[in-house]
Design a protein around this motif. Structure first.
Motif, PDB file in Angstrom:
ATOM      1  N   THR A  55       2.448   0.033   6.416  1.00 29.91           N
ATOM      2  CA  THR A  55       1.876   1.319   5.996  1.00 29.91           C
ATOM      3  C   THR A  55       2.842   2.459   6.313  1.00 29.91           C
ATOM      4  N   LEU A  56       3.402   2.423   7.521  1.00 28.88           N
ATOM      5  CA  LEU A  56       4.378   3.446   7.900  1.00 28.88           C
ATOM      6  C   LEU A  56       5.625   3.354   7.033  1.00 28.88           C
ATOM      7  N   LEU A  57       6.074   2.127   6.771  1.00 34.11           N
ATOM      8  CA  LEU A  57       7.258   1.939   5.939  1.00 34.11           C
ATOM      9  C   LEU A  57       7.045   2.512   4.539  1.00 34.11           C
ATOM     10  N   ALA A  58       5.858   2.309   3.966  1.00 30.92           N
ATOM     11  CA  ALA A  58       5.563   2.833   2.628  1.00 30.92           C
ATOM     12  C   ALA A  58       5.672   4.347   2.595  1.00 30.92           C
ATOM     13  N   LEU A  59       5.256   5.014   3.678  1.00 31.77           N
ATOM     14  CA  LEU A  59       5.351   6.483   3.753  1.00 31.77           C
ATOM     15  C   LEU A  59       6.789   6.933   3.966  1.00 31.77           C
ATOM     16  N   ILE A  60       7.509   6.213   4.830  1.00 32.31           N
ATOM     17  CA  ILE A  60       8.892   6.606   5.115  1.00 32.31           C
ATOM     18  C   ILE A  60       9.776   6.437   3.884  1.00 32.31           C
ATOM     19  N   GLU A  61       9.545   5.364   3.112  1.00 32.30           N
ATOM     20  CA  GLU A  61      10.350   5.145   1.913  1.00 32.30           C
ATOM     21  C   GLU A  61      10.212   6.291   0.918  1.00 32.30           C
ATOM     22  N   LYS A  62       9.073   6.972   0.939  1.00 32.58           N
ATOM     23  CA  LYS A  62       8.861   8.123   0.050  1.00 32.58           C
ATOM     24  C   LYS A  62       8.658   9.400   0.859  1.00 32.58           C
ATOM     25  N   ARG A  63       9.390   9.472   1.979  1.00 30.83           N
ATOM     26  CA  ARG A  63       9.261  10.613   2.878  1.00 30.83           C
ATOM     27  C   ARG A  63       9.473  11.933   2.143  1.00 30.83           C
ATOM     28  N   GLY A  64       8.687  12.895   2.571  1.00 31.51           N
ATOM     29  CA  GLY A  64       8.788  14.228   1.960  1.00 31.51           C
ATOM     30  C   GLY A  64       7.938  14.394   0.714  1.00 31.51           C
ATOM     31  N   THR A  65       7.350  13.300   0.205  1.00 34.66           N
ATOM     32  CA  THR A  65       6.489  13.390  -0.974  1.00 34.66           C
ATOM     33  C   THR A  65       5.115  12.829  -0.644  1.00 34.66           C
ATOM     34  N   ILE A  66       4.122  13.282  -1.386  1.00 32.52           N
ATOM     35  CA  ILE A  66       2.755  12.822  -1.174  1.00 32.52           C
ATOM     36  C   ILE A  66       2.585  11.446  -1.829  1.00 32.52           C
ATOM     37  N   VAL A  67       2.129  10.478  -1.032  1.00 33.15           N
ATOM     38  CA  VAL A  67       1.892   9.126  -1.535  1.00 33.15           C
ATOM     39  C   VAL A  67       0.382   8.937  -1.668  1.00 33.15           C
ATOM     40  N   SER A  68      -0.087   8.666  -2.873  1.00 35.56           N
ATOM     41  CA  SER A  68      -1.527   8.535  -3.100  1.00 35.56           C
ATOM     42  C   SER A  68      -2.061   7.277  -2.435  1.00 35.56           C
ATOM     43  N   LYS A  69      -3.377   7.262  -2.219  1.00 30.61           N
ATOM     44  CA  LYS A  69      -4.001   6.078  -1.618  1.00 30.61           C
ATOM     45  C   LYS A  69      -3.836   4.860  -2.522  1.00 30.61           C
ATOM     46  N   ASP A  70      -3.927   5.080  -3.828  1.00 24.79           N
ATOM     47  CA  ASP A  70      -3.740   3.959  -4.754  1.00 24.79           C
ATOM     48  C   ASP A  70      -2.345   3.364  -4.618  1.00 24.79           C
ATOM     49  N   GLU A  71      -1.324   4.235  -4.480  1.00 26.06           N
ATOM     50  CA  GLU A  71       0.046   3.758  -4.289  1.00 26.06           C
ATOM     51  C   GLU A  71       0.157   2.963  -2.976  1.00 26.06           C
ATOM     52  N   MET A  72      -0.523   3.456  -1.935  1.00 27.82           N
ATOM     53  CA  MET A  72      -0.466   2.790  -0.642  1.00 27.82           C
ATOM     54  C   MET A  72      -1.078   1.394  -0.720  1.00 27.82           C
ATOM     55  N   PHE A  73      -2.244   1.297  -1.369  1.00 29.73           N
ATOM     56  CA  PHE A  73      -2.883  -0.016  -1.498  1.00 29.73           C
ATOM     57  C   PHE A  73      -2.020  -0.962  -2.316  1.00 29.73           C
ATOM     58  N   SER A  74      -1.400  -0.437  -3.359  1.00 32.90           N
ATOM     59  CA  SER A  74      -0.540  -1.264  -4.212  1.00 32.90           C
ATOM     60  C   SER A  74       0.683  -1.749  -3.441  1.00 32.90           C
ATOM     61  N   ARG A  75       1.250  -0.865  -2.623  1.00 33.67           N
ATOM     62  CA  ARG A  75       2.479  -1.182  -1.891  1.00 33.67           C
ATOM     63  C   ARG A  75       2.210  -2.118  -0.709  1.00 33.67           C
ATOM     64  N   VAL A  76       1.141  -1.848   0.031  1.00 33.72           N
ATOM     65  CA  VAL A  76       0.898  -2.571   1.283  1.00 33.72           C
ATOM     66  C   VAL A  76       0.082  -3.832   1.064  1.00 33.72           C
ATOM     67  N   TRP A  77      -0.929  -3.737   0.211  1.00 29.88           N
ATOM     68  CA  TRP A  77      -1.816  -4.890   0.026  1.00 29.88           C
ATOM     69  C   TRP A  77      -1.635  -5.576  -1.325  1.00 29.88           C
ATOM     70  N   LYS A  78      -0.604  -5.179  -2.053  1.00 34.61           N
ATOM     71  CA  LYS A  78      -0.252  -5.827  -3.338  1.00 34.61           C
ATOM     72  C   LYS A  78      -1.450  -5.919  -4.282  1.00 34.61           C
ATOM     73  N   ASN A  79      -2.247  -4.837  -4.312  1.00 29.77           N
ATOM     74  CA  ASN A  79      -3.404  -4.745  -5.212  1.00 29.77           C
ATOM     75  C   ASN A  79      -4.518  -5.736  -4.881  1.00 29.77           C
ATOM     76  N   SER A  80      -4.428  -6.431  -3.733  1.00 27.08           N
ATOM     77  CA  SER A  80      -5.530  -7.296  -3.318  1.00 27.08           C
ATOM     78  C   SER A  80      -6.702  -6.430  -2.879  1.00 27.08           C
ATOM     79  N   ILE A  91      -3.625   4.448   9.443  1.00 25.58           N
ATOM     80  CA  ILE A  91      -3.110   5.817   9.626  1.00 25.58           C
ATOM     81  C   ILE A  91      -3.482   6.334  11.012  1.00 25.58           C
ATOM     82  N   TYR A  92      -4.707   6.053  11.436  1.00 25.20           N
ATOM     83  CA  TYR A  92      -5.161   6.484  12.764  1.00 25.20           C
ATOM     84  C   TYR A  92      -4.285   5.876  13.862  1.00 25.20           C
ATOM     85  N   LEU A  93      -4.041   4.560  13.766  1.00 24.09           N
ATOM     86  CA  LEU A  93      -3.234   3.879  14.778  1.00 24.09           C
ATOM     87  C   LEU A  93      -1.807   4.419  14.818  1.00 24.09           C
ATOM     88  N   LEU A  94      -1.252   4.705  13.633  1.00 25.42           N
ATOM     89  CA  LEU A  94       0.110   5.229  13.576  1.00 25.42           C
ATOM     90  C   LEU A  94       0.188   6.623  14.190  1.00 25.42           C
TER      91      LEU A  94
END
Length: 594
Positions: A55-80, A91-94
């Protein structure tokens, strides 16, 4: 979880691309290893599940830009499909780990209500991970050849090889292929380039051992796999009484010729002796030699050699560990009951730790007792993590820790841990087979089946892979294929667990006569050795007799059957999970719900 590859070579290349060819991201006091999905603060690991780090990696890869929740789910959970609260929890743990704000006072992770999240801050990207130095120096120590006229001296050449592997694998700067993979080359004429490509190593060590009375001649050669050039070679003429010092010298000269930068701790590890007795050492490596044969009589013989070594040197911690390793195998192979074997194993490993509380092998053995017999999940995790911390190059510790994480339903962590075991031991059939467990117990049968088929492509006669593939087919109701695989496993090994599993599937398939015949076979087997009550549970479950099956499951709990570690995840138990008796049984194994 990551899908297994089609070959050992491609599997290794995939793992390399995930471990050393991706980037490390550094920000303030933190660093994120993208390949291994590990976060560090001031060089110390921040313990997170892989999905949190991803989750942190997905945000860092697009640092400085807003990453939507849909993008996060697609990136981290591969749309599962996953519960949306998973992202919120990550996000809370991070935020808790990173702190409320950066040095500038701005939040590391900023929330935009209804839009997504943004990572703020200056990030330095380093191409190649923190383990790059390990990959730069990688070595396979191939089995030294016994050139003595006495074939019974085979234990000596094997023992010298194993001792060198053990010493060098403790160096952080060097990735050393594990014994299981290295010994697949025993007796073969190898081409350095072929070995390099197959194992992903840039150097190999070969050797020859000749024993003439009290004299010992050892020739060793270090070769660069890419070119076939000799990097170093030497012949040692010594007395057998100098064998302990000889192995230390060889290990040190290899590290010097690989130009490793050793610190004081590295030098201490290379020079550490567990005994000063040459006689005790010979008995110890004889014990390891017979233990690796994995037969009931050879295990008994190994235990006898370890006990003789301890008789000469009671402070020989490794011999105590070797003795501890024998007892669980006597249960596995039907010689002893768990209640007889495991207390002996616990006593031996306790003695080893009293002698040396920094011994990775001892913590690994302790984890086995805690996991398979005592059902002490926290204790097992602590033991395996300590074993890995003391020697990250131990594939069996990663393997067993991966098994533990699997039964705790931490499947992503388990898959990563087992992938590390396979990187260290890429040709090990058992390591690759167990690598399919997170898929199997997560009910991801297509990926589990693919993994077991990959093992059979390496060795069509490996019964454990046939066994697991058969059960995988059974849970997909492909009974003909399941029976075929389990019959293949039985033709190879014919052990009691395979007989029971085949009878279970025959029952599921409606072949009741064959299932009843298996019940009779198991009853006969019990007259000559230990048979787990779990085998009968499985047979009656296949026959559809749930009450009798649960009677046997209760007995399995009383005897502490090793199969019960999978009770919370085993798909075979799904038909009885809602039964009124099952919950009481399960609480005896897992007092807290997982």
């Amino acid at each position: 979880m990551t899908l297994g590859s089609d070959s050992i070579e491609s599997q290794f290349n995939i793992s390399r691309s995930n471990s050393n060819q991706q980037s490390t991201y550094v920000f303030e006091s933190f660093s994120l290893d993208a390949g291994r999905l590990m976060l560090y603060r001031d060089g110390n690991e921040v313990e997170f599940a892989p999905k949190v780090v991803e989750t942190l990696l997905a945000l860092i890869e697009k640092r400085g830009t807003i990453v939507s929740k849909d993008e996060m789910f697609s990136r981290v959970w591969k749309n599962s499909f996953v519960d949306p609260s998973n992202l919120t929890q990550n996000i809370y743990l991070l935020r808790k780990a990173l702190g409320c704000s950066m040095a500038s006072g701005k939040a590391f992770i900023e929330t935009f209500r209804g839009r997504g999240y943004r990572f703020n801050g200056e990030v330095e990207e380093i191409v190649g991970s923190a383990v790059k130095s390990q990959i730069d120096h990688s070595l396979a120590v191939l089995p030294f050849k016994n050139e003595s006229a006495d074939v019974n001296a085979e234990y000596l050449s094997d023992g010298i090889t194993e001792s060198i592997i053990s010493r060098l694998s403790q160096l952080d700067q060097l990735r050393v292929v594990a014994r299981g993979t290295a010994f697949r080359y025993k007796g073969q004429n190898v081409v350095p380039g072929d070995v390099g490509r197959e194992l992903g190593v840039n150097s190999i060590l070969t050797g020859r051992v000749l024993q003439l009375g009290d004299s010992l001649i050892v020739r060793a050669e270090l070769v660069e796999t890419a070119t076939g050039w000799q990097l170093w070679g030497k012949q040692y003429d010594s007395r057998d009484s100098d064998i302990l010092g000889l192995q230390e010298t060889i290990a040190k000269e290899i590290s010097e010729n690989l130009q490793l930068k050793l610190n004081g701790e590295d030098r201490r590890r290379l020079s550490k002796r567990f005994t000063e007795s040459t006689d005790a050492y010979h008995l110890y490596i004889k014990g390891r030699y017979y233990l690796h044969k994995r037969r009931t009589e050879s295990i008994k013989k190994a235990a006898d050699f370890f006990q003789q070594a301890i008789g000469i040197d009671p402070t020989y911690a490794l011999a105590w560990v070797g003795l501890s390793d024998c007892y669980p195998l006597l249960t596995l192979y039907g010689e002893w009951t768990p209640s007889r074997a495991y207390p002996h194993a616990r006593s031996a490993v306790k003695k080893a730790l009293e002698i040396d509380d920094r011994l990775s092998e001892a913590y690994n053995a302790l984890g086995v007792v805690s996991l398979f017999y005592e059902w002490d999940w926290n204790g097992a995790e602590k033991a395996f993590r300590t074993a890995i911390e003391l020697n990250p190059g131990r594939p069996d510790a990663h393997q067993r820790y991966g098994m533990l994480l699997t039964i705790l339903k931490r499947f992503d962590e388990a898959e990563l841990e087992l992938r590390l075991a396979q990187e260290l031991d890429p040709l090990s059939l058992i390591t690759k087979t167990i690598g399919g467990y997170p898929f199997y117990y997560a009910r991801d049968y297509p990926r589990a089946g693919k993994r077991f088929q990959e093992v059979l492509a390496m060795d069509p006669d490996y019964s454990m892979a046939h066994f697991r593939l058969g059960l995988t087919y059974a849970h997909q109701k492909e009974y003909d294929a399941a029976i075929s695989e389990l019959q293949a496993a039985q033709n190879i090994s014919n052990d009691r667990d395979t007989v029971a599993a085949l009878g279970y599937v025959q029952g599921l398939a409606g072949n009741l006569d064959e299932a009843q015949a298996a019940v009779a076979v198991i009853a006969e087997r019990e007259k000559v050795g230990y048979v787990s009550a779990y085998d009968r549970f499985l047979l009656y479950l296949g026959l559809g007799d749930q009450e009798t099956a649960l009677d046997w499951l209760e007995r399995a709990v009383e005897e502490r059957s090793y199969w019960l570690i999978y009770l919370n995840v085993d798909p075979a138990l799904d038909p009885v999970r809602s039964h009124s008796r099952f919950e009481a049984i399960a609480k005896k194994v897992f007092p807290a719900s997982l």
